[in-house]
Design an enzyme around this catalytic site. Sequence first.
Site, PDB file in Angstrom:
ATOM      1  N   PRO A 213       0.804  -1.229   0.000  1.00  0.00           N
ATOM      2  CA  PRO A 213       0.000   0.000   0.000  1.00  0.00           C
ATOM      3  C   PRO A 213       0.833   1.274   0.000  1.00  0.00           C
ATOM      4  O   PRO A 213       1.998   1.272   0.407  1.00  0.00           O
ATOM      5  CB  PRO A 213      -0.804  -0.103   1.299  1.00  0.00           C
ATOM      6  CG  PRO A 213      -0.077  -1.065   2.154  1.00  0.00           C
ATOM      7  CD  PRO A 213       0.757  -1.934   1.283  1.00  0.00           C
ATOM      8  N   CYS A 214       0.196   2.359  -0.470  1.00  0.00           N
ATOM      9  CA  CYS A 214       0.797   3.687  -0.419  1.00  0.00           C
ATOM     10  C   CYS A 214       0.554   4.204   0.999  1.00  0.00           C
ATOM     11  O   CYS A 214      -0.579   4.452   1.384  1.00  0.00           O
ATOM     12  CB  CYS A 214       0.096   4.572  -1.455  1.00  0.00           C
ATOM     13  SG  CYS A 214       0.691   6.252  -1.486  1.00  0.00           S
ATOM     14  N   GLN A 215       1.601   4.309   1.789  1.00  0.00           N
ATOM     15  CA  GLN A 215       1.487   4.801   3.165  1.00  0.00           C
ATOM     16  C   GLN A 215       2.513   5.908   3.367  1.00  0.00           C
ATOM     17  O   GLN A 215       3.227   6.246   2.424  1.00  0.00           O
ATOM     18  CB  GLN A 215       1.760   3.635   4.150  1.00  0.00           C
ATOM     19  CG  GLN A 215       0.703   2.540   4.117  1.00  0.00           C
ATOM     20  CD  GLN A 215       1.151   1.307   4.894  1.00  0.00           C
ATOM     21  OE1 GLN A 215       2.151   0.677   4.555  1.00  0.00           O
ATOM     22  NE2 GLN A 215       0.394   0.948   5.931  1.00  0.00           N
TER      23      GLN A 215
END
Length: 399
Positions: A81-83
């Site tokens: 995920p984009c975190q």
Amino acid sequence: MDKTVCELFAGVGGFRVGLERASKDWDTVWANQWEPSRARQDAFDCYCAHFGKEDTHVNVDIGLIDKATIPDHTLLVGGFPCQDYSVAATGAKGIEGKKGVLWWQIYDTLKAKQPPFVLLENVDRLLKSPAKQRGRDFGIILASFWDLGYSVEWRVVNAADYGFVQRRRRTFIFAYRNDTVYGQQMAGHDSLATLNTDGFFARTFPLKPNVIASKKDLETHDLLEITQNFAFPFETAGYMSDGHIATVKAEPDYHGPHKLLRDIMDHDVPEKYYLGDDIEKWKYLKGAKKIERTSKTGHKYTFSEGPIAFPDPVDRPARTMLTSEGTTNRSTHVVKDLDTGRLRLLTPNEANKIQGFPEHWTDTGMSDRFQYFCMGNALVTGCIERMGKTLGQIIDRED
Ligand SMILES: C[S@@+](CC[C@H](N)C(=O)[O-])C[C@H]1O[C@@H](n2cnc3c(N)ncnc32)[C@H](O)[C@@H]1O
């Protein structure tokens, strides 16, 4: 060099399906999948239903795995995920990323196993995050790879631009160790030629030759410094070698066949997928609206959104499938059934096919809801198949 693979965040096995379609030589030697805070582990069960219940298919939080125990592999793959990838100083000890941020699990695996090749998938906004310091998070990823002795190519691919049945834009990252034959061959290669014609992505997803949009040097391996100062307008294709970054706007150059939603639609669809007397609600959700709202601070504003096609046209590729597919939600597809002409949702099987999985892939004992969820998380396996073919050629030259 063998074609062994380690699949992190394996979900229902999108990377594996794509790679095995590219060549039967790809051999996944270790896979990890764990759905946080859920007793049922449907995605993992689906993975094992297709690839066997092996000791090397591990259903544990990746954060709990000692990365040194992962078997050696040539290719590390994973969709993550984009975190927030920023790091903070931790006194004398150095720096630390935020807890639960999965990039650091990939980073630890790279450090422990040093796989020669890496292929990762993320959402397209990865390149522009966070909004207040655009490009910082991807800068941290590039600096991490540089520090570990890798060069990196990236590319935002809209699967439909290469003939697949979904308009899904994802950032793919290909990294290779600089001491591989491929790394040495690419070292000193002109970055424009790498991006336009010779690099991994240019060979896999041809694009119209373009000029460099921006260049920048990372200048430091220090992730804290990058966290504090780095920003860069990353374009949809790019290359980082030895800390030098070059980026171009990718314009696809594809002349093959295009698949349309109607090509993968089921026939004799059960009644439960048809809309009932909730059609007006769907019309409202999909329609244009302007709503007066009040923010937490009491500020009044107008929320507005334009209309989206209702029903979804079947003579185009599908829109992006999200994990909320199938719920009463504006982004859920509604189509006119090919046999009856009535409006209905996509079936889980159609969701499977939109991601390029074999028919009924997720029909392994989970609810419809979770089948859609797994497909929203998965990827267009045909994109991986194309990449697997290019990578196979690269690895064959390593011996
Ligand atoms: C973007 S999806 C990848 C899906 C996969 N590429 C596929 O084709 O199905 C990320 C996956 O990571 C899993 N995941 C999330 N946190 C995890 C963790 N801490 N350890 C292991 N897996 C995790 C999620 O359950 C999800 O299946």
